[in-house]
Scaffold this motif. Sequence first.
Motif, PDB file in Angstrom:
ATOM      1  N   ALA A  49       0.787  -1.289   0.219  1.00 41.55           N
ATOM      2  CA  ALA A  49      -0.161   0.026   0.019  1.00 41.55           C
ATOM      3  C   ALA A  49       0.969   1.268  -0.010  1.00 41.55           C
ATOM      4  O   ALA A  49       0.582   2.125  -0.659  1.00 41.55           O
ATOM      5  N   ASP A  50       2.010   1.282   0.949  1.00 41.12           N
ATOM      6  CA  ASP A  50       2.850   2.523   0.835  1.00 41.12           C
ATOM      7  C   ASP A  50       3.549   2.542  -0.561  1.00 41.12           C
ATOM      8  O   ASP A  50       3.534   3.724  -0.836  1.00 41.12           O
ATOM      9  N   GLU A  51       4.056   1.382  -1.158  1.00 42.65           N
ATOM     10  CA  GLU A  51       4.617   1.499  -2.251  1.00 42.65           C
ATOM     11  C   GLU A  51       3.893   2.101  -3.681  1.00 42.65           C
ATOM     12  O   GLU A  51       4.018   3.002  -4.510  1.00 42.65           O
ATOM     13  N   THR A  52       2.446   1.549  -3.408  1.00 37.68           N
ATOM     14  CA  THR A  52       1.450   1.922  -4.568  1.00 37.68           C
ATOM     15  C   THR A  52       1.248   3.526  -4.271  1.00 37.68           C
ATOM     16  O   THR A  52       1.215   4.069  -5.300  1.00 37.68           O
ATOM     17  N   ALA A  53       1.079   4.102  -3.077  1.00 37.27           N
ATOM     18  CA  ALA A  53       1.035   5.351  -2.958  1.00 37.27           C
ATOM     19  C   ALA A  53       2.020   6.232  -3.518  1.00 37.27           C
ATOM     20  O   ALA A  53       1.902   7.248  -4.163  1.00 37.27           O
ATOM     21  N   ALA A  54       3.359   5.644  -3.109  1.00 37.58           N
ATOM     22  CA  ALA A  54       4.335   6.386  -3.639  1.00 37.58           C
ATOM     23  C   ALA A  54       4.478   6.588  -5.037  1.00 37.58           C
ATOM     24  O   ALA A  54       4.779   7.302  -5.591  1.00 37.58           O
ATOM     25  N   GLN A  55       4.076   5.281  -5.936  1.00 37.56           N
ATOM     26  CA  GLN A  55       4.022   5.311  -7.413  1.00 37.56           C
ATOM     27  C   GLN A  55       3.078   6.157  -8.143  1.00 37.56           C
ATOM     28  O   GLN A  55       3.375   6.722  -8.797  1.00 37.56           O
ATOM     29  N   ASN A  56       1.980   6.499  -7.058  1.00 43.45           N
ATOM     30  CA  ASN A  56       0.981   7.432  -7.631  1.00 43.45           C
ATOM     31  C   ASN A  56       0.908   8.806  -7.215  1.00 43.45           C
ATOM     32  O   ASN A  56       0.094   9.578  -7.359  1.00 43.45           O
ATOM     33  N   GLY A  57       2.290   9.247  -6.789  1.00 51.62           N
ATOM     34  CA  GLY A  57       2.467  10.678  -6.295  1.00 51.62           C
ATOM     35  C   GLY A  57       2.321  10.910  -4.867  1.00 51.62           C
ATOM     36  O   GLY A  57       2.601  12.115  -4.545  1.00 51.62           O
ATOM     37  N   LEU A  58       2.029  10.189  -3.939  1.00 47.78           N
ATOM     38  CA  LEU A  58       1.845  10.577  -2.582  1.00 47.78           C
ATOM     39  C   LEU A  58       3.229   9.771  -1.891  1.00 47.78           C
ATOM     40  O   LEU A  58       3.535   8.776  -1.551  1.00 47.78           O
ATOM     41  N   SER A  59       4.024  10.957  -1.612  1.00 48.83           N
ATOM     42  CA  SER A  59       5.414  10.551  -1.006  1.00 48.83           C
ATOM     43  C   SER A  59       5.279   9.885   0.300  1.00 48.83           C
ATOM     44  O   SER A  59       4.393   9.856   1.126  1.00 48.83           O
ATOM     45  N   GLY A  60       6.426   9.308   0.715  1.00 47.59           N
ATOM     46  CA  GLY A  60       6.559   8.740   2.066  1.00 47.59           C
ATOM     47  C   GLY A  60       6.358   9.878   3.113  1.00 47.59           C
ATOM     48  O   GLY A  60       5.941   9.899   4.208  1.00 47.59           O
ATOM     49  N   ASN A  61       6.894  11.086   2.851  1.00 42.10           N
ATOM     50  CA  ASN A  61       6.865  12.264   3.776  1.00 42.10           C
ATOM     51  C   ASN A  61       5.442  12.557   3.729  1.00 42.10           C
ATOM     52  O   ASN A  61       5.145  12.908   4.804  1.00 42.10           O
ATOM     53  N   ALA A  62       4.663  12.610   2.922  1.00 46.44           N
ATOM     54  CA  ALA A  62       3.365  13.091   2.956  1.00 46.44           C
ATOM     55  C   ALA A  62       2.555  11.931   3.732  1.00 46.44           C
ATOM     56  O   ALA A  62       1.665  12.331   4.573  1.00 46.44           O
ATOM     57  N   LEU A  63       2.759  10.584   3.575  1.00 41.18           N
ATOM     58  CA  LEU A  63       2.025   9.634   4.230  1.00 41.18           C
ATOM     59  C   LEU A  63       2.320   9.790   5.606  1.00 41.18           C
ATOM     60  O   LEU A  63       1.361   9.846   6.538  1.00 41.18           O
ATOM     61  N   MET A  64       3.617  10.016   5.901  1.00 46.11           N
ATOM     62  CA  MET A  64       4.139  10.294   7.377  1.00 46.11           C
ATOM     63  C   MET A  64       3.245  11.256   7.889  1.00 46.11           C
ATOM     64  O   MET A  64       2.881  11.315   9.423  1.00 46.11           O
ATOM     65  N   GLU A  65       3.237  12.475   7.319  1.00 44.22           N
ATOM     66  CA  GLU A  65       2.496  13.526   7.970  1.00 44.22           C
ATOM     67  C   GLU A  65       0.990  13.306   8.063  1.00 44.22           C
ATOM     68  O   GLU A  65       0.763  13.762   9.219  1.00 44.22           O
ATOM     69  N   THR A  66       0.368  12.780   7.154  1.00 40.39           N
ATOM     70  CA  THR A  66      -1.036  12.582   7.258  1.00 40.39           C
ATOM     71  C   THR A  66      -1.220  11.452   8.590  1.00 40.39           C
ATOM     72  O   THR A  66      -2.181  11.643   9.356  1.00 40.39           O
ATOM     73  N   ALA A  67      -0.324  10.445   8.676  1.00 44.96           N
ATOM     74  CA  ALA A  67      -0.787   9.364   9.599  1.00 44.96           C
ATOM     75  C   ALA A  67      -0.355  10.000  10.899  1.00 44.96           C
ATOM     76  O   ALA A  67      -1.270   9.829  11.855  1.00 44.96           O
ATOM     77  N   GLY A  68       0.574  10.972  11.268  1.00 44.36           N
ATOM     78  CA  GLY A  68       0.970  11.633  12.411  1.00 44.36           C
ATOM     79  C   GLY A  68      -0.097  12.426  12.739  1.00 44.36           C
ATOM     80  O   GLY A  68      -0.245  12.490  14.054  1.00 44.36           O
ATOM     81  N   ARG A  69      -0.576  13.178  11.858  1.00 47.23           N
ATOM     82  CA  ARG A  69      -1.609  13.887  12.328  1.00 47.23           C
ATOM     83  C   ARG A  69      -2.966  13.236  12.556  1.00 47.23           C
ATOM     84  O   ARG A  69      -3.681  13.881  13.477  1.00 47.23           O
ATOM     85  N   SER A  70      -3.465  12.281  12.076  1.00 45.75           N
ATOM     86  CA  SER A  70      -4.379  11.473  12.405  1.00 45.75           C
ATOM     87  C   SER A  70      -4.235  10.792  13.700  1.00 45.75           C
ATOM     88  O   SER A  70      -5.424  10.875  14.476  1.00 45.75           O
ATOM     89  N   LEU A  71      -2.891  10.554  13.862  1.00 44.52           N
ATOM     90  CA  LEU A  71      -2.786   9.839  15.322  1.00 44.52           C
ATOM     91  C   LEU A  71      -3.167  10.875  16.450  1.00 44.52           C
ATOM     92  O   LEU A  71      -3.521  10.708  17.468  1.00 44.52           O
ATOM     93  N   PHE A  72      -2.634  12.406  16.025  1.00 37.93           N
ATOM     94  CA  PHE A  72      -2.817  13.368  17.153  1.00 37.93           C
ATOM     95  C   PHE A  72      -4.336  13.640  17.329  1.00 37.93           C
ATOM     96  O   PHE A  72      -4.642  13.848  18.481  1.00 37.93           O
ATOM     97  N   VAL A  73      -5.224  13.620  16.314  1.00 35.78           N
ATOM     98  CA  VAL A  73      -6.591  14.038  16.283  1.00 35.78           C
ATOM     99  C   VAL A  73      -7.119  13.045  17.215  1.00 35.78           C
ATOM    100  O   VAL A  73      -7.982  13.330  18.082  1.00 35.78           O
TER     101      VAL A  73
END
Length: 481
Positions: A12-36
């Motif tokens: 899933a992570d690799e597919t997101a990266a191949q489709n333009g969603l970087s690991g940096n962006a994924l980590m940001e979204t995951a961390g913010r979702s955890l915070f919420v």
Amino acid sequence: MFIYREVEIRKADETAAQNGLSGNALMETAGRSLFVRIKEILNKNSRILILSGRGNNGGDGIVLARYLNQWGYNVDLVFPFGEPKSDSASEHFRYYKSLGYSWSTSIGDGPYDVIIDALLGVGTRLPLNQSYQDLLKWCNQQHALKIAIDLPTGVLADRGEADIAFHADYTFSLHGFKPSTFLLPSSTYFGQPESIDFGLPHDAKWKIWSEKDVKRTMKKRGSNSHKGTFGTGLLVAGTDEMPGSAMLAGLGAMKIGIGKLVIATTPYAASIIATRLPEATYLHDGLNKLAVGTFPDGIRAMAIGPGLTDEKLIDQVLENVWEKEIPLVIDAGALGKREFAPRKAPIIITPHPGEFSRLTGLSVKEIEANRLEISSQFALQKNVIVVLKGANTVIAFPNGTGFINRTGNAALAKGGSGDTLTGMILGLICSESDITSAIANAVYLHGLCADELVKEQNERSIVAGNITNVLGRVMNRLITD
């Protein structure tokens, strides 16, 4: 409510990266979702320790620490095994430092009110080295709220084996649950598990069967329905020594809504059961008659096994009915180790771990540590549907998909509970059009009845005969349309 193995998360992570969603962006979204989610259970005055590892799990901890700092929480971000080394975690760490927030490689003086484990994630390999073990022992000794990100450190993603592990009060799993959430002994470390969705599309083969699924798939019956609409089931169960097995299964089938029920049993057992279940009809000496080829007309599905002991007769009955194109539920005394010849109609087996151990040749410990994978492999190899009973009942289908059921409690750890479930499965596969949801709903409702019963009784005092007493009540709450 989805469940993903380690390889599926990585894909899933690799597919997101191949489709333009970087690991940096994924980590940001995951961390913010955890915070919420996590801020909902934090006190603003709490002293918080975030233990971050060197990989992406640690990176999620860095993003979480940044948001907590921004919102005025008292946070110590600590890297006990060194600064992050993964690219995405390193980038987030640089940004964290640029904002002037503090960090350390050593734990400060206590005490802490909250400890957040962001050390290791799905890539965990056991055994952990001594430094990790010492740190986890220290964490578990602290009188603090303990929160794990994705997995408690010391637990594998896909299997139930666990080392000395972080004993979480909450575990927030990213994108979906990991199989170890539902295995033993690993599940004992998760506390209250919750899934955190952060925007990736879902394509899981496994999921948790939920109340929403029951409401979606079970509807009120039409006003023009009749008993023929909901099918006739054949229950082959009970002996002179164990008439109660047939009674419990029969009550399960009738009270969940089967149209008509034929119980093939001994005359003596029938005389006892009929006093509680006059709505059924009875095939006296049923096992013997079915073994020589006698078979009632109009049967939509059949269940065999509760209370039966004569293996030779059981095998003969199964041989006789194998070519009949009706779903077949095999339980208890009928769960012998056998080859399952190809069959057009579905076969559902309902073993508890001990019975499944005999079927597979694996120990109960091995099964409990890998329930999903072993059940799925067996279902695929034998072309059967496996309902592996116990805490977190597994329902595995021969196409590689499956469900986990989370209802139920220790009240079901009594003789006869499985017989009741067999009857409930028979009742729903007779009366509902979709066998997949019928089986899942039977398992869910069976557990939900136990959850209902413990509201008023101690789990020790509940017996299998109580289950169907509350079945109508719990169904009435769920079936509204």
